[in-house]
Design an enzyme around this catalytic site. Structure first.
Site, PDB file in Angstrom:
ATOM      1  N   GLU A  55       0.821  -1.211   0.000  1.00 30.04           N
ATOM      2  CA  GLU A  55       0.000   0.000   0.000  1.00 30.04           C
ATOM      3  C   GLU A  55       0.856   1.262   0.000  1.00 30.04           C
ATOM      4  O   GLU A  55       1.919   1.307   0.618  1.00 30.04           O
ATOM      5  CB  GLU A  55      -0.937  -0.009   1.207  1.00 30.04           C
ATOM      6  N   CYS A  72       5.184  -6.341   7.927  1.00 29.06           N
ATOM      7  CA  CYS A  72       6.154  -5.785   8.883  1.00 29.06           C
ATOM      8  C   CYS A  72       6.381  -6.808   9.982  1.00 29.06           C
ATOM      9  O   CYS A  72       5.454  -7.502  10.392  1.00 29.06           O
ATOM     10  CB  CYS A  72       5.616  -4.490   9.492  1.00 29.06           C
ATOM     11  N   CYS A 131       3.816  -4.202  16.354  1.00 30.77           N
ATOM     12  CA  CYS A 131       3.303  -3.206  17.315  1.00 30.77           C
ATOM     13  C   CYS A 131       1.811  -3.475  17.476  1.00 30.77           C
ATOM     14  O   CYS A 131       1.092  -3.682  16.494  1.00 30.77           O
ATOM     15  CB  CYS A 131       3.563  -1.783  16.824  1.00 30.77           C
ATOM     16  N   CYS A 140      -1.040  -1.398  15.554  1.00 31.28           N
ATOM     17  CA  CYS A 140      -0.841  -1.109  14.136  1.00 31.28           C
ATOM     18  C   CYS A 140      -1.362  -2.260  13.268  1.00 31.28           C
ATOM     19  O   CYS A 140      -1.061  -3.430  13.528  1.00 31.28           O
ATOM     20  CB  CYS A 140       0.645  -0.903  13.873  1.00 31.28           C
ATOM     21  N   SER A 159      10.970   7.224   8.896  1.00 33.26           N
ATOM     22  CA  SER A 159      10.328   6.969  10.180  1.00 33.26           C
ATOM     23  C   SER A 159      10.666   5.557  10.626  1.00 33.26           C
ATOM     24  O   SER A 159      10.488   4.602   9.883  1.00 33.26           O
ATOM     25  CB  SER A 159       8.808   7.130  10.025  1.00 33.26           C
ATOM     26  N   SER A 192       9.326   6.589  16.140  1.00 33.42           N
ATOM     27  CA  SER A 192       8.045   6.251  16.756  1.00 33.42           C
ATOM     28  C   SER A 192       8.302   5.840  18.187  1.00 33.42           C
ATOM     29  O   SER A 192       8.819   4.753  18.440  1.00 33.42           O
ATOM     30  CB  SER A 192       7.386   5.114  15.967  1.00 33.42           C
ATOM     31  N   LEU A 193       7.984   6.731  19.120  1.00 29.26           N
ATOM     32  CA  LEU A 193       8.307   6.478  20.531  1.00 29.26           C
ATOM     33  C   LEU A 193       7.126   5.809  21.248  1.00 29.26           C
ATOM     34  O   LEU A 193       7.260   4.744  21.810  1.00 29.26           O
ATOM     35  CB  LEU A 193       8.681   7.807  21.202  1.00 29.26           C
ATOM     36  N   HIS A 194       5.986   6.471  21.234  1.00 31.33           N
ATOM     37  CA  HIS A 194       4.713   5.972  21.775  1.00 31.33           C
ATOM     38  C   HIS A 194       4.678   5.722  23.278  1.00 31.33           C
ATOM     39  O   HIS A 194       3.607   5.580  23.852  1.00 31.33           O
ATOM     40  CB  HIS A 194       4.237   4.707  21.047  1.00 31.33           C
ATOM     41  N   CYS A 217      -2.065   6.526   9.234  1.00 29.75           N
ATOM     42  CA  CYS A 217      -1.035   5.793   9.976  1.00 29.75           C
ATOM     43  C   CYS A 217      -1.587   4.556  10.660  1.00 29.75           C
ATOM     44  O   CYS A 217      -2.583   4.643  11.373  1.00 29.75           O
ATOM     45  CB  CYS A 217      -0.462   6.664  11.083  1.00 29.75           C
TER      46      CYS A 217
HETATM   47  N1  SAH Z   1       7.893   1.240  11.046  1.00 31.03           N
HETATM   48  C1  SAH Z   1       7.983   2.663  10.935  1.00 31.03           C
HETATM   49  C2  SAH Z   1       7.091   3.296   9.907  1.00 31.03           C
HETATM   50  C3  SAH Z   1       5.652   2.850   9.796  1.00 31.03           C
HETATM   51  S1  SAH Z   1       4.311   3.477  10.706  1.00 31.03           S
HETATM   52  C4  SAH Z   1       7.755   3.297  12.291  1.00 31.03           C
HETATM   53  O1  SAH Z   1       7.434   2.594  13.237  1.00 31.03           O
HETATM   54  O2  SAH Z   1       7.951   4.500  12.407  1.00 31.03           O
HETATM   55  C5  SAH Z   1       4.130   5.166  10.689  1.00 31.03           C
HETATM   56  C6  SAH Z   1       3.594   5.712  12.030  1.00 31.03           C
HETATM   57  O3  SAH Z   1       2.224   5.332  12.302  1.00 31.03           O
HETATM   58  C7  SAH Z   1       4.397   5.181  13.192  1.00 31.03           C
HETATM   59  O4  SAH Z   1       4.691   6.234  14.064  1.00 31.03           O
HETATM   60  C8  SAH Z   1       3.421   4.193  13.805  1.00 31.03           C
HETATM   61  O5  SAH Z   1       3.726   3.862  15.105  1.00 31.03           O
HETATM   62  C9  SAH Z   1       2.116   4.920  13.651  1.00 31.03           C
HETATM   63  N2  SAH Z   1       0.920   4.090  13.861  1.00 31.03           N
HETATM   64  C10 SAH Z   1       0.824   2.754  13.810  1.00 31.03           C
HETATM   65  N3  SAH Z   1      -0.437   2.346  14.069  1.00 31.03           N
HETATM   66  C11 SAH Z   1      -1.149   3.451  14.290  1.00 31.03           C
HETATM   67  C12 SAH Z   1      -2.548   3.686  14.563  1.00 31.03           C
HETATM   68  N4  SAH Z   1      -3.422   2.681  14.682  1.00 31.03           N
HETATM   69  N5  SAH Z   1      -2.957   4.964  14.705  1.00 31.03           N
HETATM   70  C13 SAH Z   1      -2.077   5.979  14.567  1.00 31.03           C
HETATM   71  N6  SAH Z   1      -0.770   5.826  14.294  1.00 31.03           N
HETATM   72  C14 SAH Z   1      -0.305   4.575  14.158  1.00 31.03           C
END
Ligand code: SAH
Length: 347
Positions: free
Chosen positions: A91, A117, A121, A124, A196, A219-221, A338
Protein backbone atom coordinates in the site's frame (compact mmCIF):
# COMPACT_ATOMS: atom_id res chain seq x y z
CA UNK A 1 11.43 -14.89 -7.96
CA UNK A 2 14.17 -12.27 -8.13
CA UNK A 3 14.46 -12.73 -11.86
CA UNK A 4 11.91 -9.92 -12.37
CA UNK A 5 13.82 -6.73 -13.06
CA UNK A 6 11.84 -4.62 -10.57
CA UNK A 7 12.42 -7.00 -7.68
CA UNK A 8 16.12 -6.21 -8.07
CA UNK A 9 17.69 -3.26 -6.27
CA UNK A 10 19.07 -0.45 -8.43
CA UNK A 11 22.61 -1.60 -7.63
CA UNK A 12 21.71 -5.17 -8.68
CA UNK A 13 20.30 -3.93 -11.98
CA UNK A 14 23.63 -2.27 -12.61
CA UNK A 15 25.43 -5.55 -11.80
CA UNK A 16 23.23 -7.46 -14.26
CA UNK A 17 24.05 -5.02 -17.07
CA UNK A 18 27.78 -5.16 -16.26
CA UNK A 19 27.65 -8.97 -16.12
CA UNK A 20 26.38 -8.89 -19.71
CA UNK A 21 29.62 -7.15 -20.65
CA UNK A 22 27.85 -3.83 -21.20
CA UNK A 23 29.29 -0.49 -20.12
CA UNK A 24 27.98 1.19 -16.97
CA UNK A 25 26.11 3.94 -18.82
CA UNK A 26 23.79 1.28 -20.25
CA UNK A 27 22.54 0.50 -16.74
CA UNK A 28 21.89 4.21 -16.20
CA UNK A 29 19.86 4.29 -19.42
CA UNK A 30 17.94 1.19 -18.39
CA UNK A 31 17.14 2.58 -14.94
CA UNK A 32 16.06 5.86 -16.53
CA UNK A 33 13.62 3.97 -18.76
CA UNK A 34 12.27 1.94 -15.89
CA UNK A 35 11.88 4.56 -13.20
CA UNK A 36 11.94 8.03 -14.72
CA UNK A 37 10.07 7.26 -17.95
CA UNK A 38 8.03 4.35 -16.62
CA UNK A 39 8.53 2.21 -19.74
CA UNK A 40 6.03 -0.64 -20.01
CA UNK A 41 8.25 -2.88 -22.15
CA UNK A 42 11.86 -3.32 -23.21
CA UNK A 43 10.80 -2.57 -26.80
CA UNK A 44 10.35 1.08 -25.89
CA UNK A 45 13.98 1.40 -24.82
CA UNK A 46 15.16 2.35 -28.28
CA UNK A 47 18.57 3.68 -27.24
CA UNK A 48 19.57 0.27 -25.83
CA UNK A 49 21.08 -2.32 -28.21
CA UNK A 50 18.51 -4.88 -29.38
CA UNK A 51 20.65 -7.77 -28.11
CA UNK A 52 20.67 -6.30 -24.61
CA UNK A 53 16.92 -5.74 -24.68
CA UNK A 54 16.30 -9.30 -25.84
CA UNK A 55 18.49 -10.80 -23.16
CA UNK A 56 16.88 -8.69 -20.45
CA UNK A 57 13.38 -9.63 -21.63
CA UNK A 58 14.38 -13.25 -21.50
CA UNK A 59 16.15 -13.31 -18.16
CA UNK A 60 14.59 -10.41 -16.24
CA UNK A 61 11.01 -9.87 -17.38
CA UNK A 62 9.63 -6.35 -17.12
CA UNK A 63 6.29 -6.14 -15.35
CA UNK A 64 4.13 -3.12 -14.66
CA UNK A 65 3.52 -2.01 -11.09
CA UNK A 66 -0.24 -1.93 -11.42
CA UNK A 67 -2.91 -0.23 -9.36
CA UNK A 68 -5.02 -3.09 -8.01
CA UNK A 69 -7.24 -0.78 -6.03
CA UNK A 70 -7.50 2.96 -5.52
CA UNK A 71 -9.62 4.71 -2.90
CA UNK A 72 -10.09 8.47 -2.74
CA UNK A 73 -10.73 10.14 0.61
CA UNK A 74 -13.06 13.10 1.16
CA UNK A 75 -9.93 15.18 1.81
CA UNK A 76 -8.33 14.24 -1.54
CA UNK A 77 -5.93 11.63 -0.12
CA UNK A 78 -5.61 8.58 -2.36
CA UNK A 79 -4.74 5.12 -1.12
CA UNK A 80 -3.41 2.61 -3.57
CA UNK A 81 -2.98 -1.13 -3.37
CA UNK A 82 -0.17 -1.84 -5.82
CA UNK A 83 0.53 -5.21 -7.38
CA UNK A 84 4.20 -6.19 -7.69
CA UNK A 85 5.89 -8.55 -10.14
CA UNK A 86 5.67 -11.62 -7.87
CA UNK A 87 2.03 -10.97 -6.94
CA UNK A 88 2.78 -9.34 -3.58
CA UNK A 89 0.60 -6.36 -2.74
CA UNK A 90 1.74 -3.19 -1.07
CA UNK A 91 0.00 0.00 0.00
CA UNK A 92 1.02 3.55 -0.84
CA UNK A 93 -0.75 6.79 0.03
CA UNK A 94 -0.71 10.12 -1.86
CA UNK A 95 -1.56 13.15 0.28
CA UNK A 96 -2.10 16.45 -1.58
CA UNK A 97 -1.76 19.71 0.38
CA UNK A 98 -5.03 21.25 1.45
CA UNK A 99 -3.98 24.85 1.00
CA UNK A 100 -2.25 26.30 -1.99
CA UNK A 101 -0.96 29.56 -0.52
CA UNK A 102 1.66 30.14 -3.18
CA UNK A 103 -0.40 28.51 -5.88
CA UNK A 104 1.87 25.45 -5.89
CA UNK A 105 0.36 22.25 -4.68
CA UNK A 106 2.43 19.94 -2.53
CA UNK A 107 2.09 16.22 -2.81
CA UNK A 108 3.39 13.91 -0.11
CA UNK A 109 3.80 10.20 -0.74
CA UNK A 110 3.71 7.81 2.17
CA UNK A 111 5.53 4.76 0.83
CA UNK A 112 6.10 1.21 2.08
CA UNK A 113 9.53 -0.29 2.65
CA UNK A 114 8.50 -3.91 3.18
CA UNK A 115 5.58 -6.20 2.31
CA UNK A 116 4.04 -6.48 5.79
CA UNK A 117 6.15 -5.78 8.88
CA UNK A 118 7.95 -7.88 11.48
CA UNK A 119 7.67 -5.42 14.37
CA UNK A 120 4.20 -6.50 15.57
CA UNK A 121 3.30 -3.21 17.32
CA UNK A 122 0.02 -4.00 19.01
CA UNK A 123 -1.92 -0.93 17.79
CA UNK A 124 -0.84 -1.11 14.14
CA UNK A 125 -2.74 -2.96 11.39
CA UNK A 126 0.44 -3.76 9.43
CA UNK A 127 1.96 -5.30 12.56
CA UNK A 128 -0.78 -7.95 12.60
CA UNK A 129 0.34 -9.26 9.24
CA UNK A 130 3.93 -10.26 9.86
CA UNK A 131 6.67 -9.78 7.33
CA UNK A 132 6.48 -11.26 3.83
CA UNK A 133 9.59 -9.73 2.28
CA UNK A 134 11.69 -6.61 1.86
CA UNK A 135 10.93 -4.30 -1.04
CA UNK A 136 13.71 -3.52 -3.48
CA UNK A 137 14.85 0.07 -3.95
CA UNK A 138 13.31 -0.14 -7.43
CA UNK A 139 9.92 -1.06 -5.96
CA UNK A 140 10.12 1.86 -3.54
CA UNK A 141 10.85 4.37 -6.32
CA UNK A 142 8.06 2.75 -8.35
CA UNK A 143 5.56 3.67 -5.64
CA UNK A 144 6.53 7.35 -5.94
CA UNK A 145 6.42 7.19 -9.74
CA UNK A 146 2.97 5.59 -9.86
CA UNK A 147 1.49 8.18 -7.45
CA UNK A 148 3.16 11.09 -9.29
CA UNK A 149 1.69 9.84 -12.56
CA UNK A 150 -1.77 9.27 -11.11
CA UNK A 151 -1.99 12.78 -9.58
CA UNK A 152 -0.27 14.42 -12.54
CA UNK A 153 1.68 16.68 -10.19
CA UNK A 154 5.22 16.53 -8.90
CA UNK A 155 5.82 14.69 -5.65
CA UNK A 156 7.34 17.22 -3.23
CA UNK A 157 7.74 15.13 -0.08
CA UNK A 158 8.14 11.47 0.79
CA UNK A 159 7.81 9.69 4.13
CA UNK A 160 8.56 6.05 4.92
CA UNK A 161 5.41 5.70 6.99
CA UNK A 162 3.70 3.03 4.94
CA UNK A 163 4.10 -0.65 5.66
CA UNK A 164 7.35 -1.97 7.05
CA UNK A 165 10.29 -0.93 9.18
CA UNK A 166 12.74 0.99 6.97
CA UNK A 167 15.78 0.30 9.13
CA UNK A 168 15.27 -3.44 8.70
CA UNK A 169 15.80 -2.82 4.99
CA UNK A 170 18.34 -0.04 5.37
CA UNK A 171 20.48 -0.32 2.23
CA UNK A 172 17.58 -0.58 -0.19
CA UNK A 173 15.74 2.31 1.50
CA UNK A 174 18.76 4.63 1.35
CA UNK A 175 19.40 3.62 -2.27
CA UNK A 176 15.80 4.52 -3.19
CA UNK A 177 15.88 7.84 -1.32
CA UNK A 178 19.19 8.78 -2.91
CA UNK A 179 17.71 8.12 -6.34
CA UNK A 180 14.60 10.20 -5.58
CA UNK A 181 16.85 12.99 -4.37
CA UNK A 182 19.28 12.93 -7.30
CA UNK A 183 17.25 11.93 -10.37
CA UNK A 184 15.80 14.90 -12.22
CA UNK A 185 12.46 13.16 -12.83
CA UNK A 186 11.92 13.46 -9.07
CA UNK A 187 14.50 15.85 -7.59
CA UNK A 188 13.00 15.65 -4.11
CA UNK A 189 15.01 17.72 -1.63
CA UNK A 190 16.69 15.67 1.10
CA UNK A 191 14.98 17.79 3.75
CA UNK A 192 11.64 16.77 2.25
CA UNK A 193 12.44 13.12 2.71
CA UNK A 194 11.54 11.62 6.09
CA UNK A 195 12.60 8.26 7.45
CA UNK A 196 10.33 6.97 10.18
CA UNK A 197 11.57 4.13 12.38
CA UNK A 198 10.36 2.34 15.47
CA UNK A 199 13.80 3.09 16.88
CA UNK A 200 16.30 0.58 15.47
CA UNK A 201 19.53 1.84 17.04
CA UNK A 202 21.90 0.59 14.34
CA UNK A 203 19.85 2.39 11.69
CA UNK A 204 19.85 5.69 13.57
CA UNK A 205 23.62 5.42 13.96
CA UNK A 206 24.10 4.73 10.26
CA UNK A 207 21.80 7.57 9.26
CA UNK A 208 23.84 9.95 11.44
CA UNK A 209 26.79 9.30 9.15
CA UNK A 210 25.02 9.69 5.79
CA UNK A 211 25.93 12.78 3.79
CA UNK A 212 22.31 13.62 2.88
CA UNK A 213 20.17 15.66 5.24
CA UNK A 214 17.25 13.26 5.40
CA UNK A 215 14.82 13.93 8.23
CA UNK A 216 14.51 11.37 11.04
CA UNK A 217 11.28 10.50 12.85
CA UNK A 218 11.24 7.98 15.69
CA UNK A 219 8.05 6.25 16.76
CA UNK A 220 8.31 6.48 20.53
CA UNK A 221 4.71 5.97 21.78
CA UNK A 222 5.91 5.59 25.36
CA UNK A 223 8.92 6.75 27.35
CA UNK A 224 8.32 4.00 29.91
CA UNK A 225 10.34 0.88 29.15
CA UNK A 226 7.78 -1.59 30.48
CA UNK A 227 4.85 -0.04 28.67
CA UNK A 228 6.84 0.38 25.47
CA UNK A 229 7.82 -3.31 25.64
CA UNK A 230 4.17 -4.28 25.90
CA UNK A 231 2.90 -2.19 22.97
CA UNK A 232 6.04 -2.48 20.81
CA UNK A 233 7.20 -6.00 21.73
CA UNK A 234 9.91 -6.33 19.06
CA UNK A 235 11.61 -3.13 20.22
CA UNK A 236 12.55 -4.65 23.59
CA UNK A 237 16.15 -5.02 22.51
CA UNK A 238 16.34 -1.34 21.53
CA UNK A 239 16.10 0.15 25.06
CA UNK A 240 15.04 3.74 25.71
CA UNK A 241 18.32 4.78 27.35
CA UNK A 242 20.27 3.71 24.29
CA UNK A 243 17.65 5.23 21.99
CA UNK A 244 18.10 8.60 23.65
CA UNK A 245 21.87 8.24 23.40
CA UNK A 246 21.60 7.43 19.67
CA UNK A 247 19.34 10.48 19.17
CA UNK A 248 21.75 12.76 21.03
CA UNK A 249 24.57 11.54 18.78
CA UNK A 250 22.39 12.01 15.70
CA UNK A 251 21.76 15.64 16.70
CA UNK A 252 25.44 16.26 17.43
CA UNK A 253 26.56 14.77 14.13
CA UNK A 254 23.90 16.19 11.82
CA UNK A 255 22.72 19.34 13.60
CA UNK A 256 19.23 18.24 12.62
CA UNK A 257 16.16 18.01 14.81
CA UNK A 258 14.49 14.59 14.90
CA UNK A 259 10.76 14.13 15.49
CA UNK A 260 9.35 11.85 18.13
CA UNK A 261 6.06 10.30 17.04
CA UNK A 262 3.62 9.52 19.83
CA UNK A 263 0.35 7.79 19.01
CA UNK A 264 -2.10 8.55 21.82
CA UNK A 265 -4.06 5.54 23.06
CA UNK A 266 -6.81 6.08 25.64
CA UNK A 267 -6.03 4.50 29.01
CA UNK A 268 -2.76 3.06 27.73
CA UNK A 269 -0.17 5.80 27.21
CA UNK A 270 -2.10 9.05 27.82
CA UNK A 271 -1.92 9.51 31.62
CA UNK A 272 -0.15 12.37 33.43
CA UNK A 273 2.56 9.89 34.38
CA UNK A 274 3.06 9.07 30.69
CA UNK A 275 3.27 12.79 29.93
CA UNK A 276 5.92 13.34 32.59
CA UNK A 277 7.96 10.42 31.37
CA UNK A 278 7.79 11.83 27.85
CA UNK A 279 8.87 15.27 29.07
CA UNK A 280 11.73 13.65 30.97
CA UNK A 281 12.83 11.80 27.80
CA UNK A 282 12.90 15.01 25.77
CA UNK A 283 14.98 17.03 28.23
CA UNK A 284 18.39 17.92 26.86
CA UNK A 285 17.45 16.55 23.44
CA UNK A 286 16.77 18.75 20.42
CA UNK A 287 13.50 17.28 19.15
CA UNK A 288 9.98 17.94 18.00
CA UNK A 289 7.08 15.89 19.32
CA UNK A 290 4.33 14.85 16.95
CA UNK A 291 1.22 13.58 18.71
CA UNK A 292 -0.82 11.24 16.51
CA UNK A 293 -4.48 10.50 17.20
CA UNK A 294 -4.93 6.73 17.21
CA UNK A 295 -6.57 5.57 14.02
CA UNK A 296 -9.10 2.81 13.99
CA UNK A 297 -7.74 -0.68 13.42
CA UNK A 298 -10.27 -3.52 12.96
CA UNK A 299 -10.52 -5.95 15.88
CA UNK A 300 -8.32 -3.74 18.02
CA UNK A 301 -9.19 -3.03 21.66
CA UNK A 302 -7.41 0.35 21.50
CA UNK A 303 -9.31 3.64 21.36
CA UNK A 304 -8.19 7.21 20.67
CA UNK A 305 -7.88 9.56 23.64
CA UNK A 306 -10.02 12.63 24.34
CA UNK A 307 -9.27 15.68 22.16
CA UNK A 308 -8.59 17.81 25.31
CA UNK A 309 -5.65 15.56 26.16
CA UNK A 310 -3.71 16.60 23.03
CA UNK A 311 -4.09 20.27 23.90
CA UNK A 312 -2.97 19.73 27.46
CA UNK A 313 0.05 17.68 26.39
CA UNK A 314 1.08 20.22 23.74
CA UNK A 315 0.89 23.00 26.33
CA UNK A 316 2.84 21.01 28.95
CA UNK A 317 5.57 20.04 26.48
CA UNK A 318 5.80 23.67 25.32
CA UNK A 319 6.29 24.80 28.91
CA UNK A 320 9.28 22.47 29.05
CA UNK A 321 10.76 23.93 25.88
CA UNK A 322 9.60 21.19 23.50
CA UNK A 323 7.70 22.11 20.38
CA UNK A 324 4.80 19.70 19.94
CA UNK A 325 2.14 19.44 17.26
CA UNK A 326 -0.89 17.30 16.62
CA UNK A 327 -0.82 15.33 13.39
CA UNK A 328 -3.80 15.89 11.24
CA UNK A 329 -4.56 12.30 10.19
CA UNK A 330 -5.41 12.39 6.52
CA UNK A 331 -7.27 9.69 4.68
CA UNK A 332 -8.63 7.92 7.77
CA UNK A 333 -12.04 7.40 6.07
CA UNK A 334 -10.33 5.13 3.52
CA UNK A 335 -8.08 3.38 6.07
CA UNK A 336 -5.18 5.23 4.50
CA UNK A 337 -3.92 6.81 7.70
CA UNK A 338 -1.03 5.79 9.98
CA UNK A 339 -1.28 2.24 11.19
CA UNK A 340 -4.26 1.40 8.99
CA UNK A 341 -2.38 -0.07 6.07
CA UNK A 342 -3.06 -3.72 5.67
CA UNK A 343 -3.26 -5.82 2.57
CA UNK A 344 -6.90 -6.72 3.04
CA UNK A 345 -7.07 -8.01 -0.50
CA UNK A 346 -4.29 -10.46 0.17
CA UNK A 347 -6.06 -12.12 3.07
N1 SAH B 1 7.89 1.24 11.05
C1 SAH B 1 7.98 2.66 10.93
C2 SAH B 1 7.09 3.30 9.91
C3 SAH B 1 5.65 2.85 9.80
S1 SAH B 1 4.31 3.48 10.71
C4 SAH B 1 7.75 3.30 12.29
O1 SAH B 1 7.43 2.59 13.24
O2 SAH B 1 7.95 4.50 12.41
C5 SAH B 1 4.13 5.17 10.69
C6 SAH B 1 3.59 5.71 12.03
O3 SAH B 1 2.22 5.33 12.30
C7 SAH B 1 4.40 5.18 13.19
O4 SAH B 1 4.69 6.23 14.06
C8 SAH B 1 3.42 4.19 13.80
O5 SAH B 1 3.73 3.86 15.10
C9 SAH B 1 2.12 4.92 13.65
N2 SAH B 1 0.92 4.09 13.86
C10 SAH B 1 0.82 2.75 13.81
N3 SAH B 1 -0.44 2.35 14.07
C11 SAH B 1 -1.15 3.45 14.29
C12 SAH B 1 -2.55 3.69 14.56
N4 SAH B 1 -3.42 2.68 14.68
N5 SAH B 1 -2.96 4.96 14.71
C13 SAH B 1 -2.08 5.98 14.57
N6 SAH B 1 -0.77 5.83 14.29
C14 SAH B 1 -0.30 4.58 14.16
Amino acid sequence: MDKYIKILNLSEIEEVVLSYGQPKFRSKQLIEWLLAKGAASYDEMTNLPATLRERLADEHPLTETHIVEKQVSRDGTRKYVLGLADGCLVETVGIPSLTTKSGTQHLTVCFSTQVGCAMACSFCATGQEGLTRNLSSTEMVEQIRVVQKDFGIRVSNVVSMGQGEPFQNYDAVIEALRFLNANKAFGIGARHITLSTCGILAGIERLSNEPEQFTLAVSLHSANQELRNSIMPRCKNQPLGKLKQALLEYVTKTGRRPSLEYTMIAGTNDSDKDLHELIEFTQGLLCHVNLIPLNNVPDSPFKPCKPETYKRWIRALGMHGVEATLRNSRGSDIDGACGQLKNTLAK
